[in-house]
Design an enzyme around this catalytic site. Structure first.
Site, PDB file in Angstrom:
ATOM      1  N   LYS A 112       0.824  -1.215   0.000  1.00  0.00           N
ATOM      2  CA  LYS A 112       0.000   0.000   0.000  1.00  0.00           C
ATOM      3  C   LYS A 112       0.865   1.275   0.000  1.00  0.00           C
ATOM      4  O   LYS A 112       0.426   2.327  -0.447  1.00  0.00           O
ATOM      5  CB  LYS A 112      -0.939   0.010   1.200  1.00  0.00           C
ATOM      6  CG  LYS A 112      -1.789  -1.240   1.361  1.00  0.00           C
ATOM      7  CD  LYS A 112      -3.173  -1.068   0.848  1.00  0.00           C
ATOM      8  CE  LYS A 112      -4.123  -2.236   1.035  1.00  0.00           C
ATOM      9  NZ  LYS A 112      -3.643  -3.609   0.904  1.00  0.00           N
TER      10      LYS A 112
HETATM   11  C1  LIG Z   1      -4.130  -4.757   0.235  1.00  0.00           C
HETATM   12  C2  LIG Z   1      -3.299  -5.980   0.134  1.00  0.00           C
HETATM   13  C3  LIG Z   1      -3.522  -6.968  -0.859  1.00  0.00           C
HETATM   14  C4  LIG Z   1      -4.664  -6.889  -1.845  1.00  0.00           C
HETATM   15  O1  LIG Z   1      -4.504  -5.891  -2.805  1.00  0.00           O
HETATM   16  P1  LIG Z   1      -5.717  -5.393  -3.709  1.00  0.00           P
HETATM   17  O2  LIG Z   1      -5.213  -4.234  -4.465  1.00  0.00           O
HETATM   18  O3  LIG Z   1      -6.813  -5.014  -2.734  1.00  0.00           O
HETATM   19  O4  LIG Z   1      -6.137  -6.531  -4.570  1.00  0.00           O
HETATM   20  C5  LIG Z   1      -2.659  -8.061  -0.921  1.00  0.00           C
HETATM   21  N1  LIG Z   1      -1.649  -8.196  -0.025  1.00  0.00           N
HETATM   22  C6  LIG Z   1      -1.417  -7.293   0.949  1.00  0.00           C
HETATM   23  C7  LIG Z   1      -0.298  -7.532   1.919  1.00  0.00           C
HETATM   24  C8  LIG Z   1      -2.223  -6.155   1.073  1.00  0.00           C
HETATM   25  O5  LIG Z   1      -1.978  -5.253   2.056  1.00  0.00           O
END
Ligand SMILES: *Cc1c(COP(=O)(O)O)cnc(C)c1O
Length: 495
Positions: A112
């Site tokens: 993120k």
């Molecule tokens: C948010 C997240 C995901 C999923 O990503 P999306 O964009 O919602 O599909 C996968 N792995 C981790 C560690 C995350 O924080």
């Protein structure tokens, strides 16, 4: 470039408006009216830094920003020493043409950060372009990773303040410590007595509280959001797929123009949607592999053409993918139907009213051409972590392991040996307990991260070290009914 609502093409905005608003007024998601082809040969990107590549790719979409502006914002996001890898998103190659794109070198050790280090800069620049002189008050309800990444992103950003609400019993201890020890003058964090839905509903109620909005406006503030449906969070993610391809060419792992498959561990469909945008721009991508955990609503959707959320919800070892409503899928429906907003509207209505929808046959065929789907349960997740570590000494978190499992299963079943890029979305040290147990270490440890480090020789990332020794700044737990007062107090109001 104009942005249109996925549910009604007549609802439109420019990039800055789309970023400031987040959601389109009709409840749809903003999407660019067309997908621009890469406007230089890939060769031009090879010699650039990550920040330069990101600015260049974002420039295709954020046409109301100049190249200089984007260059400056990108430098602030990616070159300010907040990433512990000089290239921000390095690629690590495993045997057999499997390449891991490590998206967790940012300040909170989860992918993120790639977007949330950029979004605050995009948002404040967009506010200026829209003539907005008030300060943005970002409200976020979080089940863990997003809250901390948003706090780090908005920490001490001029023109913005941020409040995060998390469910008292719904986040891991490490995630809670990361949030309640957050530094910065413009941040505030509260536990909410309830689960994630309670916190989320509380935040939604604040967003629609007109009286509160008026009182805040008198104090020069307005509400804004940093959640994953904002275009400003998606556009920085397109860049790292191009960047990874460049790195693979530079290291001699793929030839110019050679296709690769991309496998993404998926929850809200944001990360894999960014890969779809990269492919539509001309990055040579074969298949997009959508990897899910036991909450495999997307696997069924891609294989069968029916989305059905009416199913049990499981808590898994990969909690950031424990999702049954994958909100960014709406943008993929729009793109792969060729902009048929009426179909998207019907599907979303049906999802809201009866919990399911089915794609028209041709649209499902289009999806099935682009996407391959698979899933992985917790037992397979753990054995993948253990197997890869024993084979190659490479350590991965449970979300990444889901993707590796799905990529390997696809290869075995299809015999397709095309080079595979796998998105790695979190540091293994964010999920130390799960990773330790996957490695067969069940002895009790006071500090699981230290124990994992001793066992594997991998260093604990700086950002996660000594969290329990940092001073706690936020320790209040609120009933949902008190959230409004907390906002008002943070705004500097009285009573
Ligand atoms: C948010 C997240 C995901 C999923 O990503 P999306 O964009 O919602 O599909 C996968 N792995 C981790 C560690 C995350 O924080």
């Amino acid at each position: 470039m104009r942005y249109l609502s996925t549910r009604d093409r007549r609802v439109s905005a420019d990039a800055a408006e789309a970023i400031v608003r987040g959601l389109a007024p009709d409840g749809g998601l903003y999407i660019p009216e067309s997908t621009p082809p890469l406007n230089v040969p890939v060769d031009t990107l090879l010699g650039m830094t990550y920040a330069e590549r990101a600015a260049h790719i974002m420039g295709h979409y954020l046409t109301d920003f100049t190249a200089e502006e984007l260059g400056e914002l990108s430098t602030r996001a990616y070159n300010s020493g907040r990433f512990d890898a000089p290239t921000c998103a390095p690629v690590h190659s495993l045997d057999g043409d499997m390449h891991v794109l490590e998206l967790w070198h940012g300040p909170t050790c989860a992918f993120k950060d790639m977007a949330l280090q950029m979004l605050p800069h995009l948002l404040t620049a967009s506010l200026r372009k829209c003539g907005e002189t008030r300060e943005a008050l970002i409200l976020t309800a979080t089940s863990g990773d997003t809250g901390k990444a948003a706090l780090e992103g908005f920490c001490d950003v001029p023109g913005a303040r941020i409040m995060v609400f998390y469910p008292r019993k719904g986040v891991s201890r490490a995630q809670e410590l990361q949030m309640i020890t957050q530094e910065g003058r413009n941040v505030s964090v509260y536990a909410v007595a309830g689960n994630f839905d309670d916190a989320q509903n509380g935040v939604k109620a604040l967003f629609s509280n007109k009286l509160l909005a008026e009182k805040l406006a008198n104090r020069g503030l307005f509400f804004s959001s940093a959640n994953s449906i904002n275009w400003g969070r998606l556009v920085p993610q397109i860049a790292y797929f191009f960047s990874a391809y460049c790195d693979l060419i530079n290291s001699g792992r793929v030839r110019r123009g050679e296709p690769i498959h991309i496998c993404v561990p998926t929850g809200n469909f944001g990360n894999i949607l960014a890969a779809l945008f990269a492919a539509e721009m001309g990055l040579p991508v074969g298949k997009l592999l959508c990897a899910s955990n036991r909450n495999n609503v997307l696997t069924d959707f891609i294989q069968m053409g029916t989305y059905d959320r009416r199913r049990p919800f499981y808590n898994t070892l990969s909690p950031s993918m424990d999702i049954l409503i994958s909100s960014n899928l709406e943008r993929a429906l729009y793109m792969l139907s060729g902009g048929r907003d009426a179909i998207v509207l019907d599907c979303m209505k049906s999802l809201a009213e009866i919990g399911r929808y089915s794609l028209p046959r041709v649209m499902h065929d289009t999806f099935a051409k682009r996407f391959v789907a698979g899933f992985c349960d917790d037992v397979q997740t753990k054995s993948t972590i253990g197997d890869v570590f024993r084979e190659s000494g490479y350590l991965m978190d449970p979300h990444t392991a889901v993707a590796i499992h799905v990529a390997r299963a696809y290869r075995r079943a299809s015999g397709d040996e095309t080079p595979m890029l796998i998105a790695s979305t979190a540091s293994p040290f964010k999920f130390s307990n799960a990773v330790l147990s996957a490695l067969g270490d069940t002895s009790p440890a006071d500090d699981a991260s230290e124990r994992l480090s001793e066992l594997t020789g991998w260093p604990v990332p700086e950002a996660l070290r000594g969290l329990d020794k940092k001073p706690v700044r936020f320790s209040e737990c609120l009933p949902v009914a008190q959230m409004e007062n907390a906002v008002w107090a943070f705004a500097g109001g009285e009573g």
